[in-house]
Every structure is written in C-alpha cells, then in structure tokens.
Design a protein around this motif. Sequence first.
Motif, PDB file in Angstrom:
ATOM      1  N   VAL A   1     -43.239 -21.926 -43.994  1.00  0.00           N
ATOM      2  CA  VAL A   1     -44.513 -22.571 -44.303  1.00  0.00           C
ATOM      3  C   VAL A   1     -45.635 -21.779 -43.651  1.00  0.00           C
ATOM      4  O   VAL A   1     -45.565 -21.435 -42.470  1.00  0.00           O
ATOM      5  CB  VAL A   1     -44.526 -24.031 -43.810  1.00  0.00           C
ATOM      6  N   ASP A   2     -46.648 -21.451 -44.437  1.00  0.00           N
ATOM      7  CA  ASP A   2     -47.852 -20.800 -43.933  1.00  0.00           C
ATOM      8  C   ASP A   2     -48.849 -21.902 -43.574  1.00  0.00           C
ATOM      9  O   ASP A   2     -49.294 -22.651 -44.452  1.00  0.00           O
ATOM     10  CB  ASP A   2     -48.427 -19.866 -45.004  1.00  0.00           C
ATOM     11  N   ASP A   3     -49.188 -22.005 -42.290  1.00  0.00           N
ATOM     12  CA  ASP A   3     -50.037 -23.109 -41.837  1.00  0.00           C
ATOM     13  C   ASP A   3     -51.391 -23.125 -42.538  1.00  0.00           C
ATOM     14  O   ASP A   3     -51.930 -24.194 -42.855  1.00  0.00           O
ATOM     15  CB  ASP A   3     -50.240 -23.031 -40.320  1.00  0.00           C
ATOM     16  N   LYS A   4     -51.960 -21.928 -42.772  1.00  0.00           N
ATOM     17  CA  LYS A   4     -53.268 -21.883 -43.429  1.00  0.00           C
ATOM     18  C   LYS A   4     -53.170 -22.346 -44.879  1.00  0.00           C
ATOM     19  O   LYS A   4     -54.041 -23.075 -45.374  1.00  0.00           O
ATOM     20  CB  LYS A   4     -53.844 -20.472 -43.355  1.00  0.00           C
ATOM     21  N   ARG A   5     -52.126 -21.906 -45.573  1.00  0.00           N
ATOM     22  CA  ARG A   5     -51.964 -22.342 -46.959  1.00  0.00           C
ATOM     23  C   ARG A   5     -51.704 -23.841 -47.038  1.00  0.00           C
ATOM     24  O   ARG A   5     -52.246 -24.532 -47.914  1.00  0.00           O
ATOM     25  CB  ARG A   5     -50.824 -21.562 -47.619  1.00  0.00           C
ATOM     26  N   LEU A   6     -50.899 -24.344 -46.125  1.00  0.00           N
ATOM     27  CA  LEU A   6     -50.641 -25.781 -46.099  1.00  0.00           C
ATOM     28  C   LEU A   6     -51.924 -26.542 -45.808  1.00  0.00           C
ATOM     29  O   LEU A   6     -52.239 -27.531 -46.482  1.00  0.00           O
ATOM     30  CB  LEU A   6     -49.576 -26.102 -45.049  1.00  0.00           C
ATOM     31  N   GLY A   7     -52.674 -26.081 -44.801  1.00  0.00           N
ATOM     32  CA  GLY A   7     -53.920 -26.761 -44.456  1.00  0.00           C
ATOM     33  C   GLY A   7     -54.900 -26.784 -45.620  1.00  0.00           C
ATOM     34  O   GLY A   7     -55.555 -27.806 -45.878  1.00  0.00           O
ATOM     35  N   ALA A   8     -55.011 -25.659 -46.336  1.00  0.00           N
ATOM     36  CA  ALA A   8     -55.917 -25.600 -47.489  1.00  0.00           C
ATOM     37  C   ALA A   8     -55.442 -26.510 -48.605  1.00  0.00           C
ATOM     38  O   ALA A   8     -56.247 -27.105 -49.333  1.00  0.00           O
ATOM     39  CB  ALA A   8     -56.036 -24.161 -47.980  1.00  0.00           C
ATOM     40  N   ALA A   9     -54.124 -26.642 -48.746  1.00  0.00           N
ATOM     41  CA  ALA A   9     -53.570 -27.434 -49.838  1.00  0.00           C
ATOM     42  C   ALA A   9     -53.789 -28.929 -49.644  1.00  0.00           C
ATOM     43  O   ALA A   9     -53.873 -29.676 -50.637  1.00  0.00           O
ATOM     44  CB  ALA A   9     -52.080 -27.148 -49.986  1.00  0.00           C
ATOM     45  N   VAL A  10     -53.877 -29.383 -48.408  1.00  0.00           N
ATOM     46  CA  VAL A  10     -53.991 -30.828 -48.173  1.00  0.00           C
ATOM     47  C   VAL A  10     -55.386 -31.250 -47.725  1.00  0.00           C
ATOM     48  O   VAL A  10     -55.605 -32.432 -47.437  1.00  0.00           O
ATOM     49  CB  VAL A  10     -52.946 -31.302 -47.132  1.00  0.00           C
ATOM     50  N   GLU A  11     -56.332 -30.321 -47.615  1.00  0.00           N
ATOM     51  CA  GLU A  11     -57.692 -30.709 -47.217  1.00  0.00           C
ATOM     52  C   GLU A  11     -58.211 -31.824 -48.115  1.00  0.00           C
ATOM     53  O   GLU A  11     -57.911 -31.831 -49.314  1.00  0.00           O
ATOM     54  CB  GLU A  11     -58.639 -29.503 -47.300  1.00  0.00           C
ATOM     55  N   PRO A  12     -58.981 -32.764 -47.532  1.00  0.00           N
ATOM     56  CA  PRO A  12     -59.551 -32.778 -46.176  1.00  0.00           C
ATOM     57  C   PRO A  12     -58.636 -33.393 -45.106  1.00  0.00           C
ATOM     58  O   PRO A  12     -59.063 -33.575 -43.974  1.00  0.00           O
ATOM     59  CB  PRO A  12     -60.803 -33.620 -46.346  1.00  0.00           C
ATOM     60  N   ALA A  13     -57.401 -33.719 -45.474  1.00  0.00           N
ATOM     61  CA  ALA A  13     -56.485 -34.265 -44.465  1.00  0.00           C
ATOM     62  C   ALA A  13     -56.126 -33.177 -43.452  1.00  0.00           C
ATOM     63  O   ALA A  13     -56.179 -31.985 -43.757  1.00  0.00           O
ATOM     64  CB  ALA A  13     -55.233 -34.799 -45.147  1.00  0.00           C
ATOM     65  N   GLU A  14     -55.751 -33.609 -42.264  1.00  0.00           N
ATOM     66  CA  GLU A  14     -55.304 -32.688 -41.229  1.00  0.00           C
ATOM     67  C   GLU A  14     -53.796 -32.825 -41.054  1.00  0.00           C
ATOM     68  O   GLU A  14     -53.235 -33.915 -41.181  1.00  0.00           O
ATOM     69  CB  GLU A  14     -56.009 -32.988 -39.902  1.00  0.00           C
ATOM     70  N   VAL A  15     -53.147 -31.701 -40.765  1.00  0.00           N
ATOM     71  CA  VAL A  15     -51.690 -31.670 -40.647  1.00  0.00           C
ATOM     72  C   VAL A  15     -51.279 -31.867 -39.191  1.00  0.00           C
ATOM     73  O   VAL A  15     -51.817 -31.228 -38.292  1.00  0.00           O
ATOM     74  CB  VAL A  15     -51.134 -30.335 -41.169  1.00  0.00           C
ATOM     75  N   GLU A  16     -50.306 -32.743 -38.969  1.00  0.00           N
ATOM     76  CA  GLU A  16     -49.740 -32.949 -37.646  1.00  0.00           C
ATOM     77  C   GLU A  16     -48.221 -32.848 -37.735  1.00  0.00           C
ATOM     78  O   GLU A  16     -47.621 -33.160 -38.769  1.00  0.00           O
ATOM     79  CB  GLU A  16     -50.133 -34.320 -37.087  1.00  0.00           C
ATOM     80  N   LEU A  17     -47.597 -32.407 -36.665  1.00  0.00           N
ATOM     81  CA  LEU A  17     -46.146 -32.365 -36.607  1.00  0.00           C
ATOM     82  C   LEU A  17     -45.599 -33.751 -36.275  1.00  0.00           C
ATOM     83  O   LEU A  17     -46.260 -34.543 -35.594  1.00  0.00           O
ATOM     84  CB  LEU A  17     -45.688 -31.358 -35.557  1.00  0.00           C
ATOM     85  N   LEU A  18     -44.409 -34.008 -36.746  1.00  0.00           N
ATOM     86  CA  LEU A  18     -43.790 -35.292 -36.434  1.00  0.00           C
ATOM     87  C   LEU A  18     -43.324 -35.316 -34.985  1.00  0.00           C
ATOM     88  O   LEU A  18     -42.879 -34.299 -34.445  1.00  0.00           O
ATOM     89  CB  LEU A  18     -42.592 -35.539 -37.357  1.00  0.00           C
ATOM     90  N   THR A  19     -43.428 -36.464 -34.380  1.00  0.00           N
ATOM     91  CA  THR A  19     -42.962 -36.664 -33.007  1.00  0.00           C
ATOM     92  C   THR A  19     -41.575 -37.314 -33.040  1.00  0.00           C
ATOM     93  O   THR A  19     -41.092 -37.765 -34.095  1.00  0.00           O
ATOM     94  CB  THR A  19     -43.928 -37.561 -32.232  1.00  0.00           C
ATOM     95  N   GLU A  20     -40.954 -37.366 -31.872  1.00  0.00           N
ATOM     96  CA  GLU A  20     -39.660 -38.053 -31.779  1.00  0.00           C
ATOM     97  C   GLU A  20     -39.798 -39.514 -32.182  1.00  0.00           C
ATOM     98  O   GLU A  20     -38.892 -40.102 -32.775  1.00  0.00           O
ATOM     99  CB  GLU A  20     -39.109 -37.949 -30.355  1.00  0.00           C
ATOM    100  N   ALA A  21     -40.965 -40.085 -31.883  1.00  0.00           N
ATOM    101  CA  ALA A  21     -41.194 -41.484 -32.261  1.00  0.00           C
ATOM    102  C   ALA A  21     -41.229 -41.643 -33.777  1.00  0.00           C
ATOM    103  O   ALA A  21     -40.750 -42.652 -34.318  1.00  0.00           O
ATOM    104  CB  ALA A  21     -42.500 -41.978 -31.644  1.00  0.00           C
ATOM    105  N   ASP A  22     -41.770 -40.648 -34.472  1.00  0.00           N
ATOM    106  CA  ASP A  22     -41.806 -40.707 -35.939  1.00  0.00           C
ATOM    107  C   ASP A  22     -40.390 -40.661 -36.503  1.00  0.00           C
ATOM    108  O   ASP A  22     -40.063 -41.401 -37.447  1.00  0.00           O
ATOM    109  CB  ASP A  22     -42.624 -39.536 -36.498  1.00  0.00           C
ATOM    110  N   PHE A  23     -39.546 -39.787 -35.948  1.00  0.00           N
ATOM    111  CA  PHE A  23     -38.164 -39.725 -36.422  1.00  0.00           C
ATOM    112  C   PHE A  23     -37.423 -41.019 -36.118  1.00  0.00           C
ATOM    113  O   PHE A  23     -36.636 -41.523 -36.937  1.00  0.00           O
ATOM    114  CB  PHE A  23     -37.437 -38.537 -35.796  1.00  0.00           C
ATOM    115  N   ALA A  24     -37.690 -41.573 -34.948  1.00  0.00           N
ATOM    116  CA  ALA A  24     -37.023 -42.819 -34.577  1.00  0.00           C
ATOM    117  C   ALA A  24     -37.434 -43.971 -35.501  1.00  0.00           C
ATOM    118  O   ALA A  24     -36.614 -44.840 -35.828  1.00  0.00           O
ATOM    119  CB  ALA A  24     -37.336 -43.169 -33.127  1.00  0.00           C
ATOM    120  N   ALA A  25     -38.687 -43.945 -35.933  1.00  0.00           N
ATOM    121  CA  ALA A  25     -39.195 -45.009 -36.802  1.00  0.00           C
ATOM    122  C   ALA A  25     -38.745 -44.846 -38.240  1.00  0.00           C
ATOM    123  O   ALA A  25     -38.879 -45.781 -39.045  1.00  0.00           O
ATOM    124  CB  ALA A  25     -40.711 -45.060 -36.729  1.00  0.00           C
ATOM    125  N   ASN A  26     -38.233 -43.678 -38.566  1.00  0.00           N
ATOM    126  CA  ASN A  26     -37.798 -43.404 -39.945  1.00  0.00           C
ATOM    127  C   ASN A  26     -36.379 -42.826 -39.889  1.00  0.00           C
ATOM    128  O   ASN A  26     -36.169 -41.620 -39.964  1.00  0.00           O
ATOM    129  CB  ASN A  26     -38.745 -42.409 -40.623  1.00  0.00           C
TER     130      ASN A  26
END
Length: 584
Positions: free
Chosen positions: A315-340
Amino acid sequence: MITRLSHLFLRTLRDDPADAEVPSHKLLVRAGYVRRIAPGVYSWLPLGLRVLRRVEQVVREEMNAIGAQEISLPALLPREPYETTNRWTEYGDGLFRLQDRKGADYLLGPTHEELFALTVKGEYSSYKDLPVTLYQIQTKYRDEERPRAGILRGREFIMKDSYSFDLDEDGLKASYNAHREAYQRIFNRLRVEYVIVAATSGAMGGSASEEFLADSPVGEDTYVVCRESGYAANVEAVVTPAAEPQPIEGLPAAVVHDTPNTPTIATLVDWANSAGISAQPVTAADTLKNIMVKLRHPDGKTELLGIGIPGDREVDDKRLGAAVEPAEVELLTEADFAANSFLVKGYIGPKALQANGVRYLVDPRIGTGTSWITGADEPGKHVVGLVAGRDFTPDGTIEAADVRDGDPSPDGRGVLVSARGIEIGHIFQLGNKYTDAFEVDVLGENGKPVRLTMGSYGVGVSRMVAVIAEQQHDEKGLRWPREVAPFDVHVVIANKDDSSREGGEQVAALLDTAGLEVVLDDRKASPGVKFKDSELIGVPLVVVVGRGWAEGKVEIRDRFTGESTEVPADSVVESVLAQVRGGR
C-alpha cells in the motif's frame, strides 16, 4: 547604489547546520540567506530577501501579462467561510487555529479560495464584469507535522495564489490554459528543470488538476512518466488499467486449506509451492493481500475499511490518502481487533469483511473472474481459488497499491518509469465548488442569474528559492541564474595595497553607473576568504581586482562555467555587460 560587504548584514558559515539534510538548506544557511527561528519557520536576511523579491517579480510580471490583477487579503481569517465549505474540519491538524480575546475562532490562511469567492461576490453583479483573474503574493501557514529541508517544507511560506472567475466552462478552460502557459514562462525564466504531471485535487476540490514538479532527487513527490507516449502523472493520480473480465464458468471451486504458521505473504507462497497446489510455481502476485485501516471522516465518525491488493504489492500511503480524502487514515489498534473478532490477523479474507458489513475495496487488477489465494478468516487457514465475482463481490475499486517501474502506462502506449520532484506549482479547474458554497452569481445577458465557475492556481514563491538552489549549486556553493541573483556582479578586491583598493572602488563605481547591481567585497580579509565567500554566495559574475591591476587588467570569473578571463580594466564594463546580456 553599491552594496559593501563590510556593511552588509551577513555572516557566512564554514560548517553545515546540524539539522540540514538537503543541499539547499545547507547552502542557504551557510551563505547567510536565511536563519532558522523555529521548526519550519525562517527569517530572510538581506541576501535571501533580494533573491526572494526577484522571484516574486518574475511571477508578478507573468501574472500581469495574462491580465491578472494583484490584491492582498489578510492571513488572519474568520472560521465561518471555511466552515461553509467544510474545510475547517477537512484540513485536519494541518490548520493553524486560534481564538481572539472574545473567543471567536480564526485560522491562519493556508489558501484563500473562500475569501476570493466572497470578494468577487461582494464587488461584481453583472456578466459584463467577467471574466476576471485576481492574485496575491502572500504568506501562508500550514502546521506541517514534520517540517524539513529548510524552506522547502515549512510551516510559514510565501505563495502566489490566483483565482479565475468565468461565466462558463469554455472561459474556465481558457483561464486555465493561460495560467499553464504563464507558469511555463515563469519556470523557464527561473531556469528550473520541471515536468508537468496529472495530479489529484485533494482538499481543493474540482476536476482537472496538474502539478509542476522540479526534477530533484530530494523531492518528496514521486511521479511517473511513459517515455514512449509522454504521459506523466503524480503517483497519486496514476489510474491502474482495470483487469479485463474473465469467464467464471468452469473454474474450480474454492477450497479451504490448513496453512499453519503462514501469517505473511512470503510464508503463504512457501506453503503453496511445497503443497503443490498448482502445476505452475505460485508467486506473491497470485495471492490476495487484505489490509485493514480505519477512516476518520470530517464529521468525526470512524469507519473500518478493508483493502484488497495483489500480494506482490504494498500500500502506498500517499495514494491511499488521496483515494479516501477528505477522510484521514488511521491504523487499527489492538482494541479495534478485539472489538471485531472476525478480523483474524494474518488470515483476513473478503468473506468475513462483507458478512460483517465492512466496506471492501480492491485494486483494479482484481477483476471479475480472477482467482486468488487469500485468508479464510480462521487462524492457520487460507482459501485457494477464491474467484472475484463468484465467491466475493467487492464494493468498488481503490487506487492504493504502489506504482512500479515497468507498470503499463494508463494510456496503453508503453510502460512507466519513476522519478522524484519538488512541487513548485499546482493548477486546478475548481468549477463551482466554492461559487456554489457562497452563491456567487451575476446577472447574465438574458437577465437571469449565472453561477460563476472558478479556477485556482498556486506557485510556491519562497520554495522556488530553495528549488533553484537545489538545481543550481556545486561543491563550492550557490550558483544563481541572473534573473534572480542577489546582484549582477560581485567585485572582489584581492590585494590589500592601496592601488588595488582604489581600483576596486573604481570598477564598482563604473559598473554601478552602467546600471548593474554591484556588491563590493571591501573587507580587510584574505583573498582566500573572499574567494570562498564569493563562491558560496553565488553571484553569477565575479570581477577580481588584484595583482593585474598594476598592469591595467582585471579578471572576470563565470560562476556557472568556472571559466576565467583577463580583460583590460578600461573595458571591464563592456565585458561584464556582454556576459550579463548573453549569459544564463
């Protein structure tokens, strides 16, 4: 008026600043052009300001030449216009926000589309007033997370931004093309090597968008070109050719296999080849890698997003960021995995994502009928032969995978090769995004309201100083093109005897009378120190008044070529003028 180094506010440095990473940063500080005040914030000292003003003048002349009119808007701006266009939140942490003593919200302007739209709305009401192009050369502010490279990437910078207002799309295209040609003239005059590439619009909005990138190995922008066709694009704007749909009928059914200890693509490929699941060797390109991210939208809501790409890609972070603008990209945390709990690290597949309502977007190469090895949503299990369009149906495509040398060009006429560049200009056909937001209308010829269409065009003026320094330097120091050099000629008195000092004064006076900008090194320093400083400072022509003066001769050094010629002292003005008129 002659500028004397003995009085100039200048201190050159012999050592590179500790925080400098790129040549322009090192040399502009060492040569006394700029000084750091805070991370991403610099002062312009006399030499630097002279170069900056000359760059501004080139930009101003070319903008005026296309009929643009200069104004100046404040840098301190109220929240309300940016709230109207949602950019108060869309800009995220990159915006400098502050409050006055009464608690009212303000920002330091990163760009001025809103204010220009409101300015035109407040002044014009008839089609007869149009078209109009306004511009300013002004300080902008962006809270860069990691300011670096001196004035190349700062928090405070000077930019020329212009805005066209037209009655229709044809007018917008004409204004856009006029700016495109003006930018080419600007960069050609500044002796900058650049390329024009297709780009994304990002938070600016709009349709057509192109960037001007200066060739540089220290550039933060990666772009690609196709040598065969001339296609060029910022890597964020590259559109991957979609896979042709393949027939599904007759393909073997998907089969789940036990694949213990295969959480990575490399271990999965090793397993597939050792298990002999295919008559042909299995490569990473045969696997489907599923990446999970979390999107934070401008309204504060978050969303899980699954992204599927071929396993041989990253994954190219810049391409991903441009593709989802105006949203911002965050990595999942252990809590996110635990919740899903359906997200099984290393074994995520598309089926569990879609069964649990997670949006799933895939690379365009993952077309209908393509077969993949991917996660089976259970620890130590993968599925072989999972077919797109039969076993899973993506919610759409996304341009998030890296672009590589040798990838097919989107125009189908060759392959791509990559290079690096520094963004020096960006032009947008904004359309109606801002004029709709503020209802910028005029009465048309038929007496009915006409919604204006808008273009936005930026040039990094202060950044241009660093770009020129990047492209035009050598191991000795800076080498300014004549158009932007702080002076036309640098006169060095190379001997300490009275005759040479008087000769240097005479030569400087003659050159000054001829209308040239002259800096005279009249310091009581050694010739070696003076020569090193002249090379570091980078004025294109250096006139040396030294031992030859007693014989009626002076030396002229060309900072670009390194060539040195000796000329009669009584013809020095003619010789210098000839080089000024005929040189770089």
